[in-house]
Design an enzyme around this catalytic site. Structure first.
Site, PDB file in Angstrom:
ATOM      1  CG  HIS A 182       7.270  -1.148 -12.669  1.00  0.00           C
ATOM      2  ND1 HIS A 182       7.286  -2.342 -13.364  1.00  0.00           N
ATOM      3  CD2 HIS A 182       6.143  -0.510 -13.080  1.00  0.00           C
ATOM      4  CE1 HIS A 182       6.228  -2.416 -14.152  1.00  0.00           C
ATOM      5  NE2 HIS A 182       5.517  -1.311 -14.008  1.00  0.00           N
TER       6      HIS A 182
ATOM      7  CG  ASP B 127       3.565  -2.337 -17.579  1.00  0.00           C
ATOM      8  OD1 ASP B 127       4.073  -1.653 -16.673  1.00  0.00           O
ATOM      9  OD2 ASP B 127       2.557  -3.040 -17.408  1.00  0.00           O
TER      10      ASP B 127
ATOM     11  CD  GLU C 285       3.398  -1.732 -11.221  1.00  0.00           C
ATOM     12  OE1 GLU C 285       2.309  -1.143 -11.235  1.00  0.00           O
ATOM     13  OE2 GLU C 285       3.678  -2.652 -12.027  1.00  0.00           O
ATOM     14  CD  GLU C 286       3.474  -5.217 -14.217  1.00  0.00           C
ATOM     15  OE1 GLU C 286       2.281  -5.205 -13.882  1.00  0.00           O
ATOM     16  OE2 GLU C 286       3.899  -4.566 -15.187  1.00  0.00           O
TER      17      GLU C 286
ATOM     18  CG  ASP D  12       3.617   1.729 -14.630  1.00  0.00           C
ATOM     19  OD1 ASP D  12       3.925   1.226 -15.726  1.00  0.00           O
ATOM     20  OD2 ASP D  12       3.206   1.049 -13.667  1.00  0.00           O
TER      21      ASP D  12
END
Length: 437
Positions: A289, A301, A335-336, A363
């Site tokens: 992502h 991340d 995504e988060e 991830d």
């Protein structure tokens, strides 16, 4: 080296000569021995890939690409101009890399901004606290919230002491067990505290160690439950307040948070392919992502995961290889916030789910790899174990169980096999780095 796992696992599953996915129970009437022998026949190709990635012109390429993006764009929170700038840069990069069918798929994503925030302990002494508001949290009133604290170590303790929680700020000092278990306090802490009448919640950062660094992340409100401000605090402050409470000290905190939620924003999942030579309609998906939180550059991340997934396609292209099935790269957005972009991708493409042979996501942080996490049938696992033998030159051959990922769980639940690149000894470190300031 983690991208080696992504690539080699994908390449050989693409290459197995089957009109249907071999990752389901049907292996097209081929014996396991025949499949095993075919996989072994790719040993020289695997060595070519390893040599290009580790020793050849592609050495450190994904690192350099990632460094350029994060240095240029910086943090990429959902709904931000930075995220959309990064998406446009990646769209251009993938085209310039010579990949096929490069395009953007529009989605709607949350837009949250933390604003100014601070917390100070007023009683039993003055102590300014480091905090980070949690994604989608509401803000406090302009004057803030000043209230006594109730410290608990579990949801069960919160329920036992529910009458004490009304009108207070609940502080969670939950012990760290592992990320998957402990993160429930970050995700559900505000809602559970609100159910017993708390004014706000502060959650001990979900980390195996701390250098006085709060960690951010997503949290979820629940329908029919009041929304209260919520933030993470450091392990050190949570432990300190727990000690104070155990001595009978009264603790009072003033909390101010300027967090705001805005209407959903327009965004895109970014897609590129190498089209399959024999079964172009069948897809193996690799992914990471592009979005990040706002308090770091998102290099770990999940910039690392996104860029090693891109590198998988670059390696294939550079070697002039053409897999039998289409290899599709997807760089997810939002995504988060709970896999928002990935969910909309699934909704758009699930009608063709039978054409998806395998879905992969990286991830867990980009450390020295130790293997792949895999979810699928036992027959598929046996095949994957043979594929991983091809990584013996770099001593990365393990196939772990319970593969999962926020962006691919929708496919797993629908029965599509999936993999996650695994750096087992460093898994929790990846969460610490990725969510820390």
């Amino acid at each position: 080296m983690k991208f080696l796992l992504t690539f080699i696992g994908v390449f050989h599953l693409l290459s197995l000569n089957s009109g249907k996915t071999i990752c389901k129970n049907d292996i097209s009437q081929r014996t396991f021995q025949e499949i095993k022998e075919e996989i072994a026949s790719y040993g020289d190709v695997a060595k070519e890939i390893i040599n290009l990635a580790v020793y050849g012109k592609a050495q450190n390429r994904s690192y350099d690409r990632l460094a350029l993006l994060v240095d240029t764009v910086g943090p990429r929170p959902s709904g931000s101009k930075n995220l959309e700038k990064a998406i446009q840069i990646m769209y251009q990069n993938l085209q310039e890399d010579g990949l096929e069918n490069v395009h953007l798929e529009p989605v709607k994503i949350p837009h949250w901004e933390r604003g100014e925030e601070f917390a100070v302990m007023l009683v039993p002494r003055i102590h300014k606290m480091a905090i980070l508001g949690l994604g989608s949290s509401i803000g406090t009133p302009p004057e803030g919230i000043t209230a006594e604290v109730l410290v608990v170590t579990s949801f069960e303790e919160l329920q036992r002491r529910a009458p004490e929680a009304r009108g207070k700020i609940v502080v969670y000092n939950q012990p760290y067990i592992n990320y998957a278990t402990t993160v429930q306090y970050r995700v559900q802490g505000a809602a559970e505290a609100a159910k017993v009448g708390a004014l706000a919640s502060l959650i001990r950062s979900v980390a195996s160690f701390s250098i006085y660094s709060p960690h951010t992340g997503v949290q979820e409100y629940q329908d029919g439950v009041p929304k209260i401000p919520t933030a993470c605090i450091t392990v050190e402050d949570a432990e300190m307040m727990s000690r104070m409470a155990s001595r009978g000290n009264k603790i009072v905190i003033q909390l101010k948070m300027g967090a705001k939620n805005y209407p959903d924003a327009d965004s895109f999942n970014t897609v590129a392919e190498i089209i399959g030579s024999k079964y172009p309609e069948q897809v193996v998906l690799v992914s990471g992502h592009l979005d990040s939180w706002d308090v770091g550059q998102g290099a770990m991340d999940d910039g690392g995961g996104a860029f090693i997934s891109w590198e998988a396609l670059s390696l294939i292209k550079d070697l002039g290889l053409r897999p039998k099935r289409t290899l599709r790269l997807v760089l997810w957005t939002a995504e988060e916030q709970g896999g928002v972009g990935a969910f909309q991708y699934y909704q758009l493409h699930k009608a063709n789910i039978s054409n998806y042979s395998l879905v992969m996501e990286s991830d867990l942080g980009t450390f020295l790899p130790s293997g792949l996490q895999f979810t699928g049938s036992e027959k598929a696992r046996a095949i994957m174990e043979e594929v991983m033998r091809l990584l013996q030159p770099v001593n990365i051959t393990q196939v772990f169980r319970a593969g999962e990922g926020t962006d691919i769980n929708f496919w797993i639940q629908a029965g599509v096999p999936e993999e996650e690149t695994e750096a087992r000894t460093n898994e929790e470190h990846s969460h610490n780095w990725s969510q820390s300031t």
